[in-house]
Motif scaffolding. Sequence first.
Motif, PDB file in Angstrom:
ATOM      1  N   LEU A 153       0.759  -1.293  -0.134  1.00 44.62           N
ATOM      2  CA  LEU A 153       0.125  -0.032   0.098  1.00 44.62           C
ATOM      3  C   LEU A 153       0.796   1.372   0.042  1.00 44.62           C
ATOM      4  O   LEU A 153       0.511   2.219  -0.540  1.00 44.62           O
ATOM      5  N   GLY A 154       2.015   1.214   0.421  1.00 48.09           N
ATOM      6  CA  GLY A 154       2.860   2.235   0.726  1.00 48.09           C
ATOM      7  C   GLY A 154       3.621   2.583  -0.662  1.00 48.09           C
ATOM      8  O   GLY A 154       4.466   3.578  -0.583  1.00 48.09           O
ATOM      9  N   LEU A 155       3.522   1.765  -1.610  1.00 47.95           N
ATOM     10  CA  LEU A 155       4.408   1.851  -2.927  1.00 47.95           C
ATOM     11  C   LEU A 155       3.504   2.403  -4.115  1.00 47.95           C
ATOM     12  O   LEU A 155       2.629   1.720  -4.333  1.00 47.95           O
ATOM     13  N   PRO A 156       4.235   3.358  -4.951  1.00 47.95           N
ATOM     14  CA  PRO A 156       3.501   3.695  -6.134  1.00 47.95           C
ATOM     15  C   PRO A 156       3.579   2.503  -7.146  1.00 47.95           C
ATOM     16  O   PRO A 156       4.424   1.608  -7.114  1.00 47.95           O
ATOM     17  N   ARG A 157       2.711   2.355  -8.020  1.00 49.15           N
ATOM     18  CA  ARG A 157       2.803   1.485  -9.230  1.00 49.15           C
ATOM     19  C   ARG A 157       4.006   1.267  -9.913  1.00 49.15           C
ATOM     20  O   ARG A 157       4.330   0.148 -10.248  1.00 49.15           O
ATOM     21  N   ASP A 158       4.576   2.398 -10.225  1.00 45.51           N
ATOM     22  CA  ASP A 158       5.758   2.675 -10.660  1.00 45.51           C
ATOM     23  C   ASP A 158       6.890   2.075 -10.205  1.00 45.51           C
ATOM     24  O   ASP A 158       7.766   1.184 -10.821  1.00 45.51           O
ATOM     25  N   ALA A 159       6.922   1.717  -8.753  1.00 44.46           N
ATOM     26  CA  ALA A 159       7.816   0.895  -7.995  1.00 44.46           C
ATOM     27  C   ALA A 159       7.821  -0.592  -8.507  1.00 44.46           C
ATOM     28  O   ALA A 159       8.676  -1.341  -8.515  1.00 44.46           O
ATOM     29  N   LEU A 160       6.501  -1.177  -8.546  1.00 46.90           N
ATOM     30  CA  LEU A 160       6.131  -2.460  -8.658  1.00 46.90           C
ATOM     31  C   LEU A 160       6.636  -2.725 -10.217  1.00 46.90           C
ATOM     32  O   LEU A 160       7.305  -3.658 -10.516  1.00 46.90           O
ATOM     33  N   GLN A 161       6.424  -1.992 -11.126  1.00 47.46           N
ATOM     34  CA  GLN A 161       6.998  -2.266 -12.526  1.00 47.46           C
ATOM     35  C   GLN A 161       8.298  -2.188 -12.641  1.00 47.46           C
ATOM     36  O   GLN A 161       8.879  -3.006 -13.224  1.00 47.46           O
ATOM     37  N   ALA A 162       8.861  -1.269 -11.712  1.00 45.56           N
ATOM     38  CA  ALA A 162      10.515  -1.310 -11.949  1.00 45.56           C
ATOM     39  C   ALA A 162      10.866  -2.452 -11.283  1.00 45.56           C
ATOM     40  O   ALA A 162      12.060  -3.095 -11.786  1.00 45.56           O
ATOM     41  N   TYR A 163      10.354  -3.060 -10.211  1.00 38.35           N
ATOM     42  CA  TYR A 163      10.739  -4.291  -9.652  1.00 38.35           C
ATOM     43  C   TYR A 163      10.583  -5.540 -10.553  1.00 38.35           C
ATOM     44  O   TYR A 163      11.515  -6.355 -10.900  1.00 38.35           O
ATOM     45  N   ALA A 164       9.273  -5.460 -11.251  1.00 36.65           N
ATOM     46  CA  ALA A 164       9.095  -6.374 -12.347  1.00 36.65           C
ATOM     47  C   ALA A 164       9.928  -6.557 -13.358  1.00 36.65           C
ATOM     48  O   ALA A 164      10.414  -7.604 -13.769  1.00 36.65           O
ATOM     49  N   GLU A 165      10.312  -5.415 -13.974  1.00 33.71           N
ATOM     50  CA  GLU A 165      11.178  -5.366 -14.920  1.00 33.71           C
ATOM     51  C   GLU A 165      12.479  -5.863 -14.711  1.00 33.71           C
ATOM     52  O   GLU A 165      13.302  -6.419 -15.407  1.00 33.71           O
ATOM     53  N   PHE A 166      12.828  -5.266 -13.525  1.00 29.71           N
ATOM     54  CA  PHE A 166      14.401  -5.492 -12.888  1.00 29.71           C
ATOM     55  C   PHE A 166      14.803  -7.063 -12.895  1.00 29.71           C
ATOM     56  O   PHE A 166      15.601  -7.772 -13.161  1.00 29.71           O
ATOM     57  N   HIS A 167      13.475  -7.945 -12.286  1.00 32.98           N
ATOM     58  CA  HIS A 167      13.513  -9.297 -12.138  1.00 32.98           C
ATOM     59  C   HIS A 167      13.263 -10.196 -13.343  1.00 32.98           C
ATOM     60  O   HIS A 167      13.064 -11.175 -13.116  1.00 32.98           O
ATOM     61  N   ARG A 168      12.757  -9.338 -14.289  1.00 33.11           N
ATOM     62  CA  ARG A 168      12.318  -9.951 -15.748  1.00 33.11           C
ATOM     63  C   ARG A 168      11.108 -10.821 -15.484  1.00 33.11           C
ATOM     64  O   ARG A 168      11.145 -11.986 -15.880  1.00 33.11           O
ATOM     65  N   LEU A 169      10.053 -10.341 -14.736  1.00 29.20           N
ATOM     66  CA  LEU A 169       8.817 -11.101 -14.431  1.00 29.20           C
ATOM     67  C   LEU A 169       8.110 -11.211 -15.963  1.00 29.20           C
ATOM     68  O   LEU A 169       8.152  -9.890 -16.500  1.00 29.20           O
ATOM     69  N   ALA A 170       7.298 -12.096 -15.906  1.00 30.38           N
ATOM     70  CA  ALA A 170       6.358 -12.234 -17.107  1.00 30.38           C
ATOM     71  C   ALA A 170       4.953 -12.058 -16.405  1.00 30.38           C
ATOM     72  O   ALA A 170       4.686 -12.464 -15.445  1.00 30.38           O
ATOM     73  N   TRP A 171       4.151 -11.278 -17.077  1.00 40.77           N
ATOM     74  CA  TRP A 171       2.643 -10.973 -16.535  1.00 40.77           C
ATOM     75  C   TRP A 171       1.819 -10.791 -17.670  1.00 40.77           C
ATOM     76  O   TRP A 171       2.121 -10.719 -18.706  1.00 40.77           O
TER      77      TRP A 171
END
Length: 309
Positions: A153-171
């Motif tokens: 809840l304390g994180l903006p969506r940009d932070a989640l996207q950066a995390y997903a891209e850094f770890h090369r997640l697929a969604w």
Amino acid sequence: MQAVAACFLRYTRPGQSVVVGFSGGLDSSALLHAAACQAKESAIELSALHVHHGLSTNADAWADACQRVCKQLEVPLEVLRVDVPITTGEGVEAAARNVRHQALAGHSADWILLAHHAGDQAETVLHNLLRGAGVRGAAAMPESRGRVLRPLLGLPRDALQAYAEFHRLAWVEDESNADCRYTRNFLRHKVFPLIASRFPKAGQQLAAAASRFSEVDSLLEDLASLDLRGSPPEFPMSLGLFRDLPDTRSRNLLRAMLTWHQVQPPDECRLNEFVRQLRTTGNDRHPRIDLARYSLWCKAGHLHFKRQD
């Protein structure tokens, strides 16, 4: 990952079980990955639940994608197929959300992790205020309520996207997320960009306001408990409890009772009028209110409640 670790530390104990509500989208993919990284360190038994609504032609493909991700992360996944009622008067968006919440609530895990972030919180605050909700609606979503935890809840969506891209997640991308016929999508794609062009920190400010409203809501629940005067928080309840209180505290008591019974109070206009009738009507009158999920009515000096099946 730090947010998930801190949430585990605050609420969970070693050996407990945690299930992630996993849609396969960006937000829940980031949450599941972070939780999987932290689970062993926290001695948590982690699993995932994917609710298959069947509303999209891509629903089977999304479930398959979730299976692949969970297999890679070595996280057990349950795919639960559900039917979404479309005749409840709530609309498809709300009906699907209610079915999803019911599915998660029925899971046996000690804790349920959801991927709501600060942007979701801001949208929820604005949505609830615009539909006429009171303090609880403005409080939006807490980090913890019952077994439900929202560590992001304390994180903006940009932070989640950066995390997903850094770890090369697929969604997966749900095509309905771009459909502005749905209220939340309209707010996300049309309203918030316009607000942010004038107030760049609008999202953070609304999310922060939700936290302050949550504190007020907690105090109002404490007051409602006192106003029960030792009576159990159960229906039927004596109309005398409402008639012996000032207007504002009568309304607060009814809001709290409905919240404790896990249903949403009516909008402020309908609630205010119904409470006025509770306080002033004679024994020969029977005020009643019928909503999509429940009904309230007066009979023999008591207020009755029934959940709709």
